[in-house]
Enzyme design. Structure first.
Site, PDB file in Angstrom:
ATOM      1  N   HIS A 147       0.844  -1.205  -0.125  1.00 51.30           N
ATOM      2  CA  HIS A 147      -0.065   0.058  -0.161  1.00 51.30           C
ATOM      3  C   HIS A 147       0.843   1.262  -0.239  1.00 51.30           C
ATOM      4  CE1 HIS A 147      -3.012  -2.924   1.350  1.00 51.30           C
ATOM      5  NE2 HIS A 147      -3.956  -2.038   1.123  1.00 51.30           N
ATOM      6  N   ASP A 195       0.372  -0.711  -7.921  1.00 51.33           N
ATOM      7  CA  ASP A 195       0.042  -0.919  -6.588  1.00 51.33           C
ATOM      8  C   ASP A 195      -1.061  -1.849  -6.365  1.00 51.33           C
ATOM      9  OD1 ASP A 195      -1.297  -0.432  -3.663  1.00 51.33           O
ATOM     10  OD2 ASP A 195       0.545   0.633  -3.585  1.00 51.33           O
ATOM     11  N   GLY A 196      -0.931  -2.811  -5.216  1.00 52.35           N
ATOM     12  CA  GLY A 196      -2.012  -4.052  -5.300  1.00 52.35           C
ATOM     13  C   GLY A 196      -3.280  -2.911  -4.804  1.00 52.35           C
ATOM     14  N   HIS A 197      -3.273  -1.923  -4.418  1.00 53.56           N
ATOM     15  CA  HIS A 197      -4.466  -1.027  -4.050  1.00 53.56           C
ATOM     16  C   HIS A 197      -4.461   0.239  -4.713  1.00 53.56           C
ATOM     17  CE1 HIS A 197      -7.992   0.367  -2.142  1.00 53.56           C
ATOM     18  NE2 HIS A 197      -8.087  -0.240  -1.203  1.00 53.56           N
ATOM     19  N   HIS A 257     -11.815  -6.766  -5.601  1.00 52.89           N
ATOM     20  CA  HIS A 257     -12.047  -6.037  -4.404  1.00 52.89           C
ATOM     21  C   HIS A 257     -12.940  -4.787  -4.805  1.00 52.89           C
ATOM     22  CE1 HIS A 257     -11.160  -3.153  -1.062  1.00 52.89           C
ATOM     23  NE2 HIS A 257     -10.659  -4.319  -0.414  1.00 52.89           N
ATOM     24  N   GLU A 309     -13.745  -9.141   0.271  1.00 51.67           N
ATOM     25  CA  GLU A 309     -14.162  -7.946   0.060  1.00 51.67           C
ATOM     26  C   GLU A 309     -14.603  -7.726  -1.458  1.00 51.67           C
ATOM     27  OE1 GLU A 309     -12.423  -5.130   3.357  1.00 51.67           O
ATOM     28  OE2 GLU A 309     -10.643  -5.930   2.114  1.00 51.67           O
ATOM     29  N   GLU A 325     -19.056  -2.591   1.673  1.00 48.43           N
ATOM     30  CA  GLU A 325     -18.128  -1.668   2.749  1.00 48.43           C
ATOM     31  C   GLU A 325     -18.482  -0.298   2.372  1.00 48.43           C
ATOM     32  OE1 GLU A 325     -14.028  -2.139   1.986  1.00 48.43           O
ATOM     33  OE2 GLU A 325     -13.572  -0.539   3.101  1.00 48.43           O
ATOM     34  N   CYS A 327     -16.591   2.208   2.506  1.00 49.70           N
ATOM     35  CA  CYS A 327     -15.682   2.713   1.412  1.00 49.70           C
ATOM     36  C   CYS A 327     -16.129   2.485   0.022  1.00 49.70           C
ATOM     37  CB  CYS A 327     -14.090   2.238   1.701  1.00 49.70           C
ATOM     38  SG  CYS A 327     -13.256   3.059   3.123  1.00 49.70           S
ATOM     39  N   CYS A 401     -10.357   2.383   7.707  1.00 50.60           N
ATOM     40  CA  CYS A 401     -10.271   3.006   6.272  1.00 50.60           C
ATOM     41  C   CYS A 401     -11.542   3.616   6.176  1.00 50.60           C
ATOM     42  CB  CYS A 401     -10.313   2.035   5.020  1.00 50.60           C
ATOM     43  SG  CYS A 401     -11.275   0.761   5.293  1.00 50.60           S
ATOM     44  N   CYS A 402     -12.714   3.256   6.628  1.00 50.67           N
ATOM     45  CA  CYS A 402     -14.188   3.872   6.365  1.00 50.67           C
ATOM     46  C   CYS A 402     -14.275   5.100   7.261  1.00 50.67           C
ATOM     47  CB  CYS A 402     -15.018   2.887   6.685  1.00 50.67           C
ATOM     48  SG  CYS A 402     -15.026   1.188   5.690  1.00 50.67           S
TER      49      CYS A 402
HETATM   50 ZN   LIG Z   1     -13.575   1.080   4.450  1.00 46.10          ZN
END
Ligand SMILES: [Zn+2]
Length: 638
Positions: A147, A195-197, A257, A309, A325, A327, A401-402
């Site tokens: 990340h 990036d993986g995310h 995801h 997710e 989620e 997010c 994160c949220c």
């Molecule tokens: Zn989140």
């Protein structure tokens, strides 16, 4: 001039232009109240949580302080490496808020956080507390799970917010050095890496807008093109988990995801618009259609699977096991908004509305200090087990994160209301607000007044306008079956259908336009391909999805006993117990108290069939679990 990174700044290629910071302001009503609570309750709460749970201390340690990296572990035992991003998201929110009005306490907290961020940055520009404190300081050894770009993306977005809202470039100086460090290693002639995310892609485009340096846009475009080449490997969940299974311009459906997919596509829209890449934009639009038609809950939630997710298969939308989620809802708003700017199509604004009211807002308690990570559409009375955050909002999460994502979204809500183009002004979301926009011949000031989402009347008064004609466009939501538009000076009412109702004229100060949207309670049937809710109905009114909650049932009645009675119509009812202006829905029901002998699927007797007149009070889904979290359901069996 321009809206923020969560919202996207000015670009030549946008079909519609964001109004820009400080040119839209909520001036009362429902969304303004959510924003006020965010400013006064949530942001101070967030700072306290960032102090308590480690992220600020981690930056202090990275800057050379004594300490260790504080973070919870995920289910694999790995320590969460992305906690810096929570500081950045919080800072982004505070930037928007301080730009609107000063607040000495928030400013002091932000100064402390900015100081820690700047101090933690290495002389070579690198900045990531996890790598600096935990893994020996060598950057970019684990792009799949580390990340590092993701965190850099959130830093950039916070930096751009502070520049746009306040003209404060302290974070921008840090962010530029971070981006330069990444560009040096991963730029056009450098190492290939993604990036993986995702997330950094859209931020880099905004960094080009903020600095005028095209290298960041080029880097974003390169990262998009490098996706789908297997650079990330299969990981624990397969390459689709991080959208590395197919090239971005080829992948036909959303996959993997949910947050990652929607952040990636947000970046793809930004790059497509900046580079005039219609093929790339078309690929995102295709995936969006797949998303809203087959993988989005009625609430706008997306991502039905807990395990990774991820999106489920088409129509795999179980209400009780929904992941959805918070997010992912925020990411859908970000992507829908960008697609609206890129295309001007009302359907995107319709989706933004649905997701905002029913997917994003439920993530935060009415008090502003508790948060949902997961947003199911059903919670049973009898529960042996459920994952953390599933049924009750929590003050924070080990993977947080949220909450700060909600903070930055609510702090910038007014920037989603309207746009302008060469022909005039478009209102997309309705809230009491004061707006300024560029139109042919100068600037227009509008005062929008409405009781939305409880009432359907929207009054738009022109406060100031140049003399030349321009067009006022008002969105008639796709859910609205009857709308009328009355122009200034008694201009005759005209029926308005879904899309944008338009009035063109040389507007003068004092001209008032009234849009009336009828708000009957709608009984919504699910797509029959959604097996999990076949035979159920849901209640909607205006932009709001409603749910039944055990708090509204008579003692001794379980939510699972109730079935919708189609012989009687649901009606809107005032709910003063929930707030002065809140409108609930009285849902006609019958009681079917028990299953007969035999398997649970065999169904029960309609014991209440003679009990005509029984009704259950439904509340807006965003407000559920604020009176104790018990049983709840959006979809009601017939
Ligand atoms: Zn989140």
């Amino acid at each position: 001039m321009s809206a923020g990174p969560g919202l996207s700044g000015q670009a030549a290629g946008w079909r519609l232009r964001p109004l820009g910071v400080a040119r839209a302001r909520l001036a009362g009503g429902f969304l303004a109240e959510r924003q006020r609570v965010n400013r006064e309750q949530t942001l101070p709460h967030g700072f306290a949580q960032l102090q308590r749970s480690g992220p600020l201390e981690n930056l202090r340690t990275a800057a050379g302080g004594d300490g260790r990296y504080r973070a919870a572990a995920d289910t694999s035992g790995a320590t969460f490496p992305f906690l810096d991003s929570d500081v950045y998201k919080w800072l982004e929110a505070v930037g928007w808020e301080l730009g609107r009005a000063p607040d000495p306490a928030l400013a002091a907290a932000a100064d402390e956080a900015i100081g820690l961020v700047a101090a933690a940055q290495r002389p070579d520009g690198y900045l990531n507390s996890y790598v600096q404190v935990v893994t020996g300081g060598t950057p970019h050894t684990d792009l799949a799970w580390g990340h590092e770009f993701y965190c850099a993306g959130h830093l950039i977005q916070a930096a751009v917010a502070w520049q746009r809202a306040l003209g404060d470039e302290r974070l921008l100086e840090v962010a530029v050095r971070v981006a330069d460090r990444i560009d040096k290693e991963f730029g056009p002639t450098g190492r290939e890496g993604v990036d993986g995310h995702p997330g950094i892609e859209m931020a880099l485009v905004d960094l080009t807008r903020a600095t005028g340096d095209g290298r960041y846009l080029a880097l974003a475009a390169r990262m998009l093109e490098l996706r789908g080449k297997g650079l990330l490997g299969e990981g624990r969940f397969g390459a689709a988990y991080w959208q590395d299974h197919l090239p971005v311009r080829e992948a036909p459906t959303v996959a993997g995801h949910a947050v990652r997919q929607l952040y990636l596509d947000s970046g793809a829209v930004e790059v497509a618009v900046e580079l005039g890449d219609d093929g790339l934009l078309a690929a995102v639009e295709r995936r969006w259609r797949d998303l809203v038609q087959t993988r989005m809950y009625l609430t706008g939630g997306t991502g039905s699977r807990h395990r990774d997710e991820s999106f489920g298969d088409p129509y795999e939308l179980p209400p009780d096991r929904a992941y959805a989620e918070t997010c992912a809802a925020i990411a859908a708003v970000m992507l829908g908004w960008r697609l609206l700017l890129a295309t001007g199509e009302a359907a995107y604004a319709d989706a933004v509305e649905r997701v905002l009211y029913n997917g994003v807002l439920p993530g935060m308690s009415l008090t502003g200090t508790r948060f949902f990570y997961v947003n199911p559409l059903q919670r049973r009375t009898a529960r042996a087990w459920e994952p953390p955050g599933h049924g009750e909002r929590a003050p924070w999460y080990p993977c947080a994160c949220c909450p700060p994502n909600l903070m930055r979204t609510l702090s910038a809500l007014e920037q989603y209301l309207a746009t302008s183009d060469a022909g005039g002004v478009q209102l997309h979301q309705y809230a009491t607000a004061d707006l300024r926009a560029a139109v042919p011949g100068g600037e227009v000031r509008l005062a929008v007044r409405t009781g939305y989402p409880w009432q359907g009347r929207v009054t738009v008064e022109v406060v100031e306008a140049p003399g030349r004609p321009w067009t006022l466009s008002l969105r008639v939501p796709g859910w609205c079956r009857s709308a009328t538009l009355i122009g200034p000076g008694g201009e005759r009412p005209r029926a308005a259908g879904p899309g944008y109702a338009e009035l063109s004229r040389p507007w003068r100060a004092g001209d008032t336009t009234v849009l009336d949207l009828e708000l009957p309670v709608r009984v919504t049937e699910p797509d029959p391909r959604v097996d999990a809710v076949r035979g159920c109905v849901a209640m909607e009114r205006g932009p709001l999805v409603y749910c039944l909650e055990s708090a509204d049932l008579p003692p001794g009645v379980a939510l699972e006993e109730l079935r919708w009675d189609p012989r009687r119509a649901p009606v809107a009812v005032p709910r003063p117990d929930l707030g002065e202006v809140v409108v609930g829905v009285a849902v006609p029901v019958v009681r079917a108290p028990s299953n007969g002998p035999g398997p649970a699927g065999a169904g029960g007797e309609e014991a209440g069939a003679g009990g005509d007149g029984l009704s259950a009070g439904a509340v807006p889904y965003f407000a559920w679990a604020n009176r104790g979290a018990e049983a709840m359901r959006v979809w009601i069996p017939r």
